[in-house]
Design a protein around this motif. Structure first.
Motif, PDB file in Angstrom:
ATOM      1  N   UNK A  76       0.925  -1.200   0.017  1.00  0.00           N
ATOM      2  CA  UNK A  76       0.107  -0.390  -0.212  1.00  0.00           C
ATOM      3  C   UNK A  76       0.793   1.294   0.306  1.00  0.00           C
ATOM      4  N   UNK A  77       2.336   1.167   0.728  1.00  0.00           N
ATOM      5  CA  UNK A  77       2.584   2.791   0.616  1.00  0.00           C
ATOM      6  C   UNK A  77       3.565   2.478  -0.642  1.00  0.00           C
ATOM      7  N   UNK A 160       9.477  -0.291  -5.607  1.00  0.00           N
ATOM      8  CA  UNK A 160       8.206  -0.002  -5.307  1.00  0.00           C
ATOM      9  C   UNK A 160       7.300  -0.485  -6.491  1.00  0.00           C
ATOM     10  N   UNK A 161       8.212  -0.786  -7.423  1.00  0.00           N
ATOM     11  CA  UNK A 161       7.566  -1.504  -8.801  1.00  0.00           C
ATOM     12  C   UNK A 161       7.800  -2.695  -7.952  1.00  0.00           C
ATOM     13  N   UNK A 166       5.568  -7.956  -6.592  1.00  0.00           N
ATOM     14  CA  UNK A 166       5.314  -9.387  -5.521  1.00  0.00           C
ATOM     15  C   UNK A 166       3.386  -9.043  -5.052  1.00  0.00           C
ATOM     16  N   UNK A 167       2.838  -7.855  -5.021  1.00  0.00           N
ATOM     17  CA  UNK A 167       1.754  -8.060  -5.196  1.00  0.00           C
ATOM     18  C   UNK A 167       0.872  -9.602  -5.517  1.00  0.00           C
ATOM     19  N   UNK A 168       0.891  -9.194  -7.341  1.00  0.00           N
ATOM     20  CA  UNK A 168       0.000  -9.764  -7.865  1.00  0.00           C
ATOM     21  C   UNK A 168       0.629 -11.024  -7.792  1.00  0.00           C
ATOM     22  N   UNK A 169       2.005 -11.363  -7.368  1.00  0.00           N
ATOM     23  CA  UNK A 169       2.339 -12.917  -7.726  1.00  0.00           C
ATOM     24  C   UNK A 169       1.835 -13.436  -6.395  1.00  0.00           C
ATOM     25  N   UNK A 170       2.038 -12.692  -5.222  1.00  0.00           N
ATOM     26  CA  UNK A 170       2.118 -13.684  -4.226  1.00  0.00           C
ATOM     27  C   UNK A 170       0.921 -14.670  -3.841  1.00  0.00           C
TER      28      UNK A 170
END
Lengths: 257, 209, 231
Positions: A76-77, A160-161, A166-170
């Motif tokens: 989010x940050x 940040x990128x 990682x968020x999509x991948x986790x």
């Protein structure tokens, strides 16, 4: 609400606000920790299957959930930093990575020390353990990428990128590891997280410990963020004034007498 | 045509420039001056949209460039320090790709542009077999192919011989006469027929806040 | 200035980008051949290190081939943006008026044609070296066909993030390997399913879904990363 949010984006406001907040946080966390530890170690009854071994969940489970939650917060940050260029968001994202990684490591260590007496081995390729391990790798990658850049701002954006990738991948990693685990089922049915099915005497202390660890997590983030603020804003007047005051206070012996 | 308002840029905790304002219209040349490390290259890269570490507004034909990046790119020609020429490819292959990126295909024009720069017969020779000056000319051939109204040129005269310098100055003059606008940096004493405005970065350096 | 210009659409621009990528591969064949040689050599090390027993080899073959393919793809990434970054072509790519998203796709696709596709075509030979049973060859190739483009796209994100750094090889591995795990799991899973006579259409579909997701999202991340790297 938005205005408060906007003000929080200013490092100075964050610094001032957390100066007032920290004593409260210390007190509450200390209280929760004492209650959780004493209750969990001394009063909670032993588990009918695992005996006293299970008590490690009081650290393991909150650490594992916080490790995951911390990643969500970092993401989010990262998004806030990339979209709105909020400096404070990047500072928080930067300081979360090592703390989140640390919580992953704690979860893994406590998990393996519980695994030894229960499964007879320190390491098992259990789905949850494996996911946590991969999460640790990703935390390390984010931190390593940031450190590899000489320029703070470029490193911040690159990290940040990667965080957002990682968020999509986790979730996909989680799903694939779960699927993979069903193929290579090796762990016994005994799972550390199954303790939740136990009576309230066992899981209520876990509740206290969860909040205590959340408190510790927040304290770690805030202290590190304050340090980072001082480093990044060292040329500004307010930081110089602040340091001046600190020096003067430490010179006056009457304060400590 | 192209304007910058209130530009501020700092690098490594050092303010390069602050409150930099300018507007350039068709038929104008701006030369950015300053000592080494004063931020000339940073400024040109910021203007071209390659560097995002700044605050302020840049607008192209009245619209903020970051909202209309592709429209702005269509009107921009940028020449940086690096030649943007792949050494394993031939001049023709390099320029074909450049043209395709800008939405056209015109082999005759490429051959003509290369001939103009004294590279006739080199169309099919890999660039690594050419001298530094010749490679530079391949890069400059893009100037002749470009129809973009705004040119941003970072040290365009580097590695050119006397004739090359004169040719390039003539090329800039022609561009300006045809209604183009040119922003450039150079350590070479410009001999252009058109008037040149100067922005001196040494005078714009702000004091750390 | 009245030249006869043939204006081109986006498609022609993409074809030009693809053509450039293929030309580069022809001009520097090492970029194509070295990852392939790595693929073959690394795989031939496993029997030497672990024993040449055919039962053992065929049991580790799916994992070994997939892990090695993943490493080979990663090693091949270096040639995707490195030379363009150094000679400034990357700046021109970012300043092109054509949509960056599609230009990146064309570039990665071109790179896959010269590095990923040869891996797919070579994989049966390596299956042979590792005593892979006959029914697993087609699933292995299909899996690699769907999986290597995804690995290329993920690798391109890592490469775009690290191309501006001087020593980036190991960092690239640290960033990219964890993100590639799902492809590895399902890719090797397809071969294992074939070996055990289980249905594998669903697993191939998952690989396809991952490819679709990577095709739609990775170019955005690559574009953002490239802008940071040229900064």
């Amino acid at each position: 609400m938005w205005q408060w949010f906007y003000k929080l984006g200013s490092p100075k406001y964050f610094y001032d606000m957390t100066s007032g907040l920290l004593p409260w946080l210390y007190t509450i966390t200390f209280f929760l920790l004492i209650v959780g530890v004493v209750w969990g170690l001394m009063f909670a009854p032993p588990d009918y299957q695992m005996g006293d071994n299970y008590r490690i969940i009081y650290i393991h489970v909150p650490a594992a959930s916080l490790a995951l939650g911390a990643y969500a917060m970092m993401a989010a940050m990262a998004a806030m930093h990339l979209i709105w260029k909020i400096k404070m968001a990047d500072i928080v994202a930067k300081v979360i990575a090592p703390v989140g990684g640390m919580f992953c490591a704690v979860a893994l260590f406590t998990g393996s020390f519980w695994g030894k007496p229960t499964w007879g081995t320190y390491w098992i390729w259990d789905a949850r353990i494996t996911s946590t391990l991969i999460l640790l790798f990703i935390y390390m990658g984010v931190a390593a990428l940031r450190n590899a850049y000489d320029s703070t701002s470029a490193g911040a954006k690159a990290a940040a990128v990667l965080t957002l990738v990682g968020v999509v991948n986790l979730p996909i990693i989680r799903y694939s590891v779960d699927w993979w685990n069903t193929l290579h089922q090796s762990a016994s049915n005994l799972s550390l997280r199954a303790v939740g099915a136990n009576p309230p005497e066992i899981w209520i202390p876990a509740f206290f410990m969860g909040f205590a660890l959340l408190g510790l997590f927040l304290i770690a983030i805030i202290l590190r963020a304050r340090n980072e603020i001082l480093v990044r804003e060292k040329r500004t007047l307010w930081v110089q004034d602040l340091l001046q005051n600190e020096i003067e206070q430490s010179r006056e012996p009457s304060h400590h007498a | 045509m192209f304007s910058a308002t209130n530009l501020f840029c700092e690098r490594d905790e050092r303010v390069l420039f602050t409150q930099l304002n300018f507007t350039i219209s068709a038929g104008e040349v701006i030369q950015v001056q300053g000592a080494n490390g004063s931020g000339k290259t940073s400024l040109l890269r910021i203007l071209a949209g390659l560097n995002a570490d700044f605050t302020g507004d840049i607008s192209w034909q009245g619209q903020a460039v970051n909202r209309r990046r592709e429209t702005f790119n269509a009107g921009l020609f940028y020449l940086g320090h690096s030649p943007a020429i792949n050494k394993t490819l031939t001049p023709l292959q390099n320029l074909r790709w450049y043209c395709a990126c800008h939405g056209f295909s015109d082999d005759t024009a490429i051959v003509l542009a290369l001939a103009d720069l004294g590279l006739a017969g080199y169309e099919h020779i890999p660039c690594h077999q050419m001298s530094a000056g010749q490679q530079r000319r391949v890069s400059l051939a893009r100037l002749q192919l470009s129809v973009a109204p705004l040119w941003i040129l970072d040290e365009p005269f580097t590695a050119l011989d006397k004739q090359g310098v004169a040719d390039l100055e003539q090329c800039i003059d022609t561009k300006v006469r045809q209604g183009g606008a040119v922003i450039l940096t150079t350590h070479h004493a410009l001999q252009l027929q058109c008037p040149v405005r100067v922005i001196n970065l040494d005078e714009l350096q702000g004091v750390g806040a | 200035m009245s030249r006869s210009r043939f204006s081109l659409g986006v498609t022609a621009c993409l074809l030009a980008g693809l053509q450039r990528e293929l030309l580069l591969a022809v001009r520097s064949p090492g970029n194509t051949i070295n990852p392939l040689m790595f693929f073959v050599i690394a795989i031939s090390l496993f029997p030497l290190g672990g024993g040449a027993d055919t039962v053992f080899l065929s049991s580790i073959a799916p994992g070994v081939i997939w892990v090695t393919a993943l490493l080979a793809v990663m090693l091949s990434m270096e040639s995707l943006f490195r030379s363009d970054f150094e000679d400034g072509s990357l700046e021109q790519l970012l300043l092109s008026p054509q949509p960056l998203y599609f230009q990146i796709l064309a570039k990665v696709f071109g790179h896959w044609l010269v590095t990923g596709l040869p891996l797919v075509l070579l994989s049966p030979l390596l299956g042979l070296l590792l005593a892979l049973p006959a029914q697993a060859y087609l699933p292995l190739m299909l899996g690699l066909l769907l999986g290597t483009p995804t690995l290329n796209l993920i690798g391109a994100i890592g490469m775009a993030l690290t191309v501006g750094l001087s020593r980036s090889g190991l960092l690239l591995a640290v960033l990219v390997l964890p993100l590639s795990i799902p492809v590895l799991v399902f890719g090797a899973g397809v071969v294992n399913a074939a070996l055990n006579g289980l249905p594998m259409a669903g697993l191939l579909a998952v690989l396809g879904a991952m490819l679709a997701l990577a095709l739609s999202l990775a170019p955005l991340a690559i574009g953002a990363a490239l802008r940071i790297s040229v900064n």
